[in-house]
Enzyme design. Structure first.
Site, PDB file in Angstrom:
ATOM      1  N   CYS A  30       0.835  -1.202   0.000  1.00 55.29           N
ATOM      2  CA  CYS A  30       0.000   0.000   0.000  1.00 55.29           C
ATOM      3  C   CYS A  30       0.872   1.256   0.000  1.00 55.29           C
ATOM      4  O   CYS A  30       1.544   1.525  -0.981  1.00 55.29           O
ATOM      5  CB  CYS A  30      -0.974  -0.054   1.169  1.00 55.29           C
ATOM      6  N   GLU A  71      -0.783  -8.662   5.023  1.00 53.63           N
ATOM      7  CA  GLU A  71      -0.667  -8.754   6.488  1.00 53.63           C
ATOM      8  C   GLU A  71      -2.025  -8.660   7.180  1.00 53.63           C
ATOM      9  O   GLU A  71      -2.135  -8.936   8.368  1.00 53.63           O
ATOM     10  CB  GLU A  71       0.305  -7.680   7.010  1.00 53.63           C
ATOM     11  N   HIS A 112      -3.309  -5.755   1.045  1.00 55.25           N
ATOM     12  CA  HIS A 112      -2.623  -5.928   2.332  1.00 55.25           C
ATOM     13  C   HIS A 112      -2.544  -7.394   2.743  1.00 55.25           C
ATOM     14  O   HIS A 112      -3.448  -7.883   3.444  1.00 55.25           O
ATOM     15  CB  HIS A 112      -3.398  -5.187   3.425  1.00 55.25           C
TER      16      HIS A 112
END
Lengths: 77, 225
Positions: free
Chosen positions: B89, B199, B197
């Site tokens: 990002c 994560e 994302h």
């Protein structure tokens, strides 16, 4: 020395902000607006002996992203 | 040997903790947390992550200020030496501004901030970062961005596609990205930038675990290297 740097999107790069503003102008009833492109003005106050080379480097390294933007340096004196 | 990773935090980063949690969960070792003003990275890093967020308030352009922060000089040096660098990002935006990756991330074509799960197709499963996936695999990973519209000129797009450097593509283009590109590798394959994302998809409680294979695959590939 006052410097004005005009940063604009390169031709062909989509400008969603410009497009939204274009729609808004039409919504306000303004006719005959063919296109709107939005850029940025950066005003600098630099030492009088600042070289053109240094000014170009400032633009290339930070003020503009030359992948998507063109820049123009104006000396206001 | 313990996995030595680092998460860089810029003023305005807000996914640095999530990234650190994911790296620790997968590797068993907490990453070093490095501040943007630090002059040096820890020695002998196996992995560097640039997290999501709004570094420097997105002043000037997303990622532009962070790309010129002191620690980024070290990150560029480490990347040039072959240390794997993952930018997610805002981290992707920083990597393009630092010219470690081609192109630029522009305002979403819709002008809207998008925050939802998106479908991705794994375009290249041979890279360090994507080796945990199968080529062509479809996965679901969250996006949360305003400036995720990947732009590069046609020549650059042809080149990166020709070199197999598109890691992920959106199954449905959510932001106007050229050629549906969601993630790009550098030429050497040790730098990956992606808007989604991973994560945020490493635990069933997140609503999905499709991001897990990215970290696990990278760690496995590094262990076998």
């Amino acid at each position: 020395m006052k410097i004005r740097v005009l940063v604009s999107l390169k031709p062909g790069v989509l400008d969603p902000q410009g497009r939204a503003v274009h729609h808004a102008l039409e919504g306000l009833g303004f006719k005959g607006v063919d296109d709107v492109r939005i850029g940025r003005t950066v005003e600098l106050d630099v030492a009088d002996d600042t070289s053109d080379e240094a000014l170009n480097e400032m633009c290339e390294k930070l003020l503009a992203n030359t992948v998507i933007e063109n820049y123009k340096i104006e000396k206001l004196g | 040997m313990a996995f030595r990773s680092a998460v860089i935090t810029f003023p305005g980063s807000n996914c640095d903790r999530d990234m650190a949690v994911a790296l620790e969960q997968v590797s068993g070792t907490a990453p070093f947390r490095v501040w943007h003003g630090d002059a040096e990275l820890p020695d002998g890093l196996d992995f560097i992550a640039l997290p999501g967020g709004f570094s420097y308030g997105d002043y000037l352009r997303s990622g532009a200020m962070a790309a010129n922060s002191p620690i980024m000089r070290e990150v560029v040096r480490a990347a040039d030496r072959g240390v794997p660098v993952l930018g997610v990002c805002n981290g992707f935006q920083v990597l393009t501004e630092a010219r470690l990756l081609p192109g630029a991330l522009m305002r979403n074509a819709s002008q809207h901030f998008i925050c939802r799960n998106v479908g991705l197709k794994v375009e290249n499963a041979d890279s360090l970062f994507t080796s945990g996936y199968v080529g062509g695999q479809e996965i679901s990973i969250p996006v949360a961005h305003h400036d995720g519209n990947f732009f590069a000129d046609e020549e650059t797009l042809d080149r990166i596609e020709g070199e197999g450097r598109v890691a992920f593509r959106y199954i449905e283009n959510c932001n106007g990205s050229r050629r549906d590109i969601a993630g790009v590798l550098n030429k050497a394959g040790n730098v990956l930038g992606m808007m989604p994302h991973p994560e945020r998809a490493v635990d069933a409680a997140h609503g999905g675990t499709d991001g897990l294979m990215l970290f696990e695959g990278a760690m496995k590939a590094l262990a076998n290297a």
